[in-house]
Design an enzyme around this catalytic site. Structure first.
Site, PDB file in Angstrom:
ATOM      1  CE  LYS A 275      -3.896  -1.758   2.777  1.00 25.48           C
ATOM      2  NZ  LYS A 275      -4.977  -1.562   1.793  1.00 25.48           N
ATOM      3  NE  ARG A 349     -11.255  -9.244  -1.675  1.00 27.71           N
ATOM      4  CZ  ARG A 349     -11.583  -8.324  -2.583  1.00 27.71           C
ATOM      5  NH1 ARG A 349     -11.941  -8.680  -3.797  1.00 27.71           N
ATOM      6  NH2 ARG A 349     -11.551  -7.046  -2.266  1.00 27.71           N
TER       7      ARG A 349
END
Ligand code: BES
Ligand code: MG
Ligand code: ZN
Length: 492
Positions: A275, A349
């Site tokens: 990120k 997820r």
């Protein structure tokens, strides 16, 4: 601080501050405010309302010093009576307590049971909301500050003379204390730095604090269970992943069996798909779902509903290193489904795929997962409402309506099959992501592939879990979102 209800007139309780209230536009206060007004020679109606022009707008607080008595009357504006609700009671008390606590000489407070008089709201809920406002409104994460916040207010008494309302209010205060402590507990966990809070310490916290039977599985055990997707995400970290399973079994035969699953990434650097700095800054919050389910269990263990509850957290850290999982890797998840890793930053997820499969194997009647899952959900709904979706429309609607009563906002996002088109993989059963558009729904579709048949709700709290500006309750940083709704949904 002690919060309690006394079956006495508000005038018969000695205190440094008396809290009364006023709906917008009222010129001659009735009820308990009226009683206080009369006892003090109409000082509220003649002075505060007439001369000072206090209008009772929602959120206004008028402080009236009674010099001779060496105390103060706090008049709270409740706003328009037809717009008044439980959430306003809580937020107003959160505001009030900060103000009261900033005065060194206010040690004991006596208050009206707001809402249970003219407004005719349920006295138990009113008392619960006052208590929640006071206890979670004073929350402050000062663990690492040399100067700690002082709690000057030692006692907060709700005065209620009516026997039935008194009994109900007592129950409400008890419940309010349990819920508020869980909300604050979740905030503490989320605000804690990832330097100290990693899978092992999170699991230890759950063992010591969830109040229910808690089993922690280590890496080898997780491997034996076939949870390769979960393990893949954690493999770049020096901290070993842990699978936490908390269970509450009621004494009587349970009327239903439910599993709550929390995303527990103790730090999300993005992994090899690292990120950028601004996005990484708050990623210690990526275990907010885990915090919510652990703290919900803490409350459940005390509220003892007639529901069997399992809480599952597959916790790990998403880090870049020589051993990290990589874009292009293909992983065989617990269900046997294969996942091609398209982006290592869509890690939540991937862990949830196995956590949901584990939950389904328990044979529960329904599953709810809660996760700081997608930046897309934050873009769509901001910091106000959390996203909600799933495979059971009725249950989603029910959850939204119960959450509203608990003062939390949820907004249903679509789950049309087409949102899954971007997940098609050339080499595996699915990719873990396929781009930014419709990202919250695509993530939901991805998760749905790992649930065979159980009714399931997915909650995305990416935008609401961690706030850079104070919300209506005056809370910044970790909000503790989800705790109140989950408790209310499960235990009423
Ligand atoms: N933990 C983040 C989601 C998130 C974003 C939480 C902002 C709280 C605030 C999640 O793991 C993530 O990185 N998602 C990516 C997915 C993308 C790569 C498809 C995102 O939303 O950018
Ligand atoms: Mg990520
Ligand atoms: Zn994440």
């Amino acid at each position: 601080m002690k919060v309690k209800v006394e079956k006495k007139s508000i005038l018969d309780i000695e205190a440094d501050a008396i809290v009364v209230n006023l709906f917008e536009g009222v010129k001659n206060p009735a009820g308990v405010t009226g009683i206080v007004d009369k006892a003090y020679k109409k000082i509220i109606s003649d002075y505060v309302i007439k001369q000072e022009k206090f209008e009772g707008k929602y959120g206004e607080i008028y402080v009236l010093p009674l010099v001779k008595e060496n105390k103060k009357i706090y008049v709270l504006g409740l706003g328009k009576s037809d717009e008044f609700d439980f959430v306003k009671i809580r937020n107003l008390n959160a505001k009030l307590i900060k103000q009261l606590n900033s005065k060194k000489n206010i040690k004991k407070v006596v208050s009206i049971l707001h809402g249970a008089g003219i407004a005719g709201l349920c006295p138990e809920n009113c008392a619960q909301m006052i208590t929640e406002g006071i206890i979670s409104g004073l929350y402050c994460f000062d663990k690492y500050k040399s100067e700690k916040k002082e709690i000057n207010v030692k006692e907060f008494v709700i005065a209620e003379i009516d026997d039935d309302k008194f009994k109900k209010a007592k129950k409400g205060v008890e419940k309010g204390l349990i819920v508020a402590k869980s909300v604050n507990g979740a905030r503490d966990l989320i605000n804690e730095s990832a330097q100290y809070l990693y899978p092992e310490t999170l699991a230890d916290y759950a063992v010591k604090n969830s109040g229910v039977k808690t089993t922690v599985y280590n890496k080898n055990q997780i491997k034996k269970m076939g949870m390769n997707a979960f393990l893949a995400v954690g493999q770049g970290s020096v901290h070993e992943p842990k699978l936490i399973h908390m269970e509450y079994i009621p004494e009587k035969k349970a009327k239903k069996k439910i599993a709550i699953v929390g995303k527990g990434i103790t730090f999300d650097s993005g992994g090899l798909d690292l990120k950028p700095p601004a996005s990484m800054l708050t990623m210690k919050d990526d275990m907010s779902g885990a915090a919510a389910v652990i703290e919900t269990m803490k409350a459940i263990s005390q509220l003892k509903p007639n529901v069997e509850v399992h809480a599952i957290v597959a916790t790990c850290e998403n880090m870049p290193s020589g051993s990290s999982y990589k874009p292009g890797d293909v992983i065989v998840a617990k269900t046997g489904r294969t996942i091609e890793i398209d982006n290592t930053d869509a890690e939540g997820r991937v862990t949830l795929a196995d956590a949901l499969a584990y939950a389904e194997e328990l044979g529960v009647d329904e599953i709810i997962d809660i996760a700081t899952l997608t930046g897309a959900c934050m873009v769509a709904l901001g910091t106000v409402a959390s996203g909600i979706m799933g495979n059971d429309d009725g249950k989603i609607k029910e959850f939204i309506s119960i959450a509203k009563q608990a003062g939390e906002k949820f907004w249903q996002l679509p789950m049309d099959e087409e949102y899954g088109n971007s997940l098609k993989s050339d080499i595996a059963d699915t990719k873990n992501t396929g781009g930014r558009m419709g990202g919250a729904s695509a993530a939901g579709i991805f998760l749905s592939k790992f649930i065979a048949k159980t009714p399931w709700i997915h909650i995305d709290i990416a935008g609401t879990a961690y706030l850079d500006k104070a919300n209506a309750e005056g809370i910044k940083n970790a909000s503790g979102v989800g705790v109140r709704s989950l408790i209310k949904y499960i235990a009423g």
